[in-house]
Enzyme design. Structure first.
Site, mmCIF file in Angstrom:
data_model
loop_
_atom_site.group_PDB
_atom_site.id
_atom_site.type_symbol
_atom_site.label_atom_id
_atom_site.label_comp_id
_atom_site.label_asym_id
_atom_site.label_seq_id
_atom_site.Cartn_x
_atom_site.Cartn_y
_atom_site.Cartn_z
ATOM 1 N N ASP A 28 0.426 -10.188 -8.832
ATOM 2 C CA ASP A 28 0.181 -8.965 -8.071
ATOM 3 C C ASP A 28 -1.319 -8.801 -7.792
ATOM 4 O O ASP A 28 -2.144 -9.557 -8.323
ATOM 5 C CB ASP A 28 0.727 -7.772 -8.879
ATOM 6 C CG ASP A 28 1.217 -6.649 -7.987
ATOM 7 O OD1 ASP A 28 0.753 -6.560 -6.828
ATOM 8 O OD2 ASP A 28 2.052 -5.845 -8.443
ATOM 9 N N ASP A 75 6.106 -2.138 -0.853
ATOM 10 C CA ASP A 75 7.271 -2.338 -1.727
ATOM 11 C C ASP A 75 8.567 -1.835 -1.096
ATOM 12 O O ASP A 75 8.601 -0.766 -0.480
ATOM 13 C CB ASP A 75 7.086 -1.558 -3.040
ATOM 14 C CG ASP A 75 5.946 -2.123 -3.872
ATOM 15 O OD1 ASP A 75 5.317 -3.106 -3.443
ATOM 16 O OD2 ASP A 75 5.701 -1.566 -4.954
HETATM 17 C C1 GLA Z 1 3.384 -3.549 -7.008
HETATM 18 C C2 GLA Z 1 4.268 -4.648 -6.450
HETATM 19 C C3 GLA Z 1 5.705 -4.399 -6.857
HETATM 20 C C4 GLA Z 1 5.821 -4.335 -8.364
HETATM 21 C C5 GLA Z 1 4.883 -3.280 -8.916
HETATM 22 C C6 GLA Z 1 4.796 -3.313 -10.432
HETATM 23 O O1 GLA Z 1 3.647 -2.313 -6.430
HETATM 24 O O2 GLA Z 1 4.145 -4.726 -5.064
HETATM 25 O O3 GLA Z 1 6.553 -5.401 -6.340
HETATM 26 O O4 GLA Z 1 5.517 -5.593 -8.900
HETATM 27 O O5 GLA Z 1 3.553 -3.451 -8.411
HETATM 28 O O6 GLA Z 1 3.905 -2.391 -10.949
#
Ligand code: GLA
Length: 434
Positions: free
Chosen positions: A160, A221
């Site tokens: 990430d 997301d």
């Molecule tokens: C980000 C990523 C998600 C997930 C969260 C976890 O938002 O894009 O897919 O992994 O972090 O905290």
């Protein structure tokens, strides 16, 4: 990283041609598996919610079910941990450690368990100082963390980009972790979010990204809602000229998890998410509860015709070819000259609507000259028979639903055509109809 025959060929090719891809030999087709985030998020309350909290038990149960319930057989292979698995401190040697109460056996044991089921284990870390949920990040520890993951037997890293500090740390961090994973000597699939975090500053260099990552998130997301799924589809269509050409065996655009089998999508919207992820050559990473998923969603996710299209060896990502009367038409070229098409009804008022599709109007119309075989796969399997350029298919599509079908050059005719063409060549009399 890879010591396989594939890698050898790639290495030899690299000596002859400049090869611009991550040479770990992985993700030759889009990754398939299960990832905890959208469904289980950062639930660390194992006291009050032991069944749903982020613990070793959750992944062991998913692994068991993936084998017992046909998921593995359908092609879903990776069981992936997302954020919130870590303890808040590194150990005395600076190594990462899982939360001791939720992962009492440790990640190595978990990896052994997942491997004993014939599956693979994915894990999560972050390029910056802290993960998105505030656990220790990898910045400053890329080599050590890569070695730790390799020692544990991890097979995939989702990396990430929260809390990255400077753009330099972001970009160099993603590259350094890729190199660190490669030098462990273990095959670790590398899933990045690099372009997503770059977009607010400038357009990412996708050729560069493809050299380091096996897939990469471009957009925000996914949530358990049609609004969210639509926004991902629309972002992809509006950036397709940039992102579609870079996708192919070894490196894929990642539109985020499949949320099929949860709470927010109607049946037609689940069909649409599956159809579009298949057309987009997307990694199929489900985030749902396989312990309680309903049988219809399960059948959709395990549909072998859909999985075959998603995993097509040609590895070309599909693209939107038009929007007509609130229908979006997408096409994906497949191996052996076949095509898959998806028509998504974007009108969210009223009932099912008919979309008359004249095969001659498709960019790939030649597949239907003189005849082609059309097979509808979604929302239900149906042989639509032999068609020609002048056939108008009458597709009936529910609001926010999708019809997905494939078009194949009619085989008998294909052979005949080839023969005719050879004869024509021999006679040296060009005989083109076009
Ligand atoms: C980000 C990523 C998600 C997930 C969260 C976890 O938002 O894009 O897919 O992994 O972090 O905290």
């Amino acid at each position: 990283m890879v010591k396989t025959g594939v890698s050898l060929v790639v290495t030899i090719c690299a000596l002859i041609y400049p090869v611009h891809l991550l040479d770990n030999g992985l993700a030759q087709t889009p990754t398939m598996g299960w990832l905890h985030w959208e469904r289980f998020m950062c639930n660390v309350d194992c006291v009050n919610d032991p069944h749903n909290c982020i613990s070793e038990q959750l992944y062991m149960q998913m692994a068991d079910i993936m084998v017992q319930e046909g998921w593995k057989e359908a092609g879903y292979e990776y069981v992936c941990i997302d954020d919130c698995w870590l303890a808040h401190e590194r150990d005395s040697q600076d190594r990462l450690q899982p939360d001791p109460t939720r992962f009492p056996s440790g990640i190595k044991k978990l990896a052994d368990y997942v491997h004993s089921k014939g599956l693979k284990l994915g894990i999560y870390q972050d390029v910056g100082n802290l993960t998105c949920a505030g656990y220790p990040g990898s910045h400053g520890y890329y080599d050590l963390d890569a070695e730790t993951f390799a020692d544990w037997g991890v097979d995939l890293l989702k990396f990430d980009g929260c809390n990255f500090g400077t753009l330099d740390i972001l970009v160099e961090g993603y590259k350094n972790m890729s190199r660190a994973l490669n030098s462990t000597g273990r095959n670790i699939l590398y899933s990045c979010e690099w372009p997503l975090y770059l977009w607010p500053f400038h357009q990412p260099n996708y050729t560069d990204i493809r050299q380091y990552c096996n897939h990469w998130r471009n957009y925000g997301d996914v949530y358990d809602s049609w609004q969210s799924v639509k926004s991902i589809i629309d972002w992809t269509a509006s950036h397709q000229n940039l992102i579609v050409p870079v996708a192919g065996p070894g490196g894929w655009n990642d539109p985020d998890m499949l949320v099929i089998g949860n709470f927010g999508l109607s049946w037609d919207q689940q069909v649409s998410q599956m159809a579009m992820w298949v057309i987009m050559a997307a990694p199929l990473l489900m985030s749902n509860d396989l312990r309680s998923i309903d049988s219809k969603s399960k059948m959709l996710l395990q549909n072998k015709h859909l999985i075959a299209i998603n995993q097509d060896p040609l590895g070309r990502q599909g693209y939107r070819i038009g929007r007509v009367n609130s229908f979006d038409v997408w096409e994906r070229p497949l191996s052996d000259g076949r095509y898959a098409f998806a028509v998504l009804n974007r009108q969210e008022i009223g009932g099912p609507r008919q979309f008359p599709l004249l095969l001659a109007t498709l960019p790939s119309w030649k597949t239907c000259h003189p005849e082609c075989r059309v097979t509808q796969i979604l929302p239900s399997y149906q042989d639509l028979g032999v068609q020609n350029l002048f056939s108008a298919l009458k597709l009936t599509i529910n609001p926010s639903g999708t019809v997905l079908f494939t078009v194949t050059l009619n085989e008998g005719l294909a052979a005949e055509q080839k023969w005719n063409w050879n004869m024509t060549k021999k006679r040296k009399t060009p005989n083109s109809v076009f």
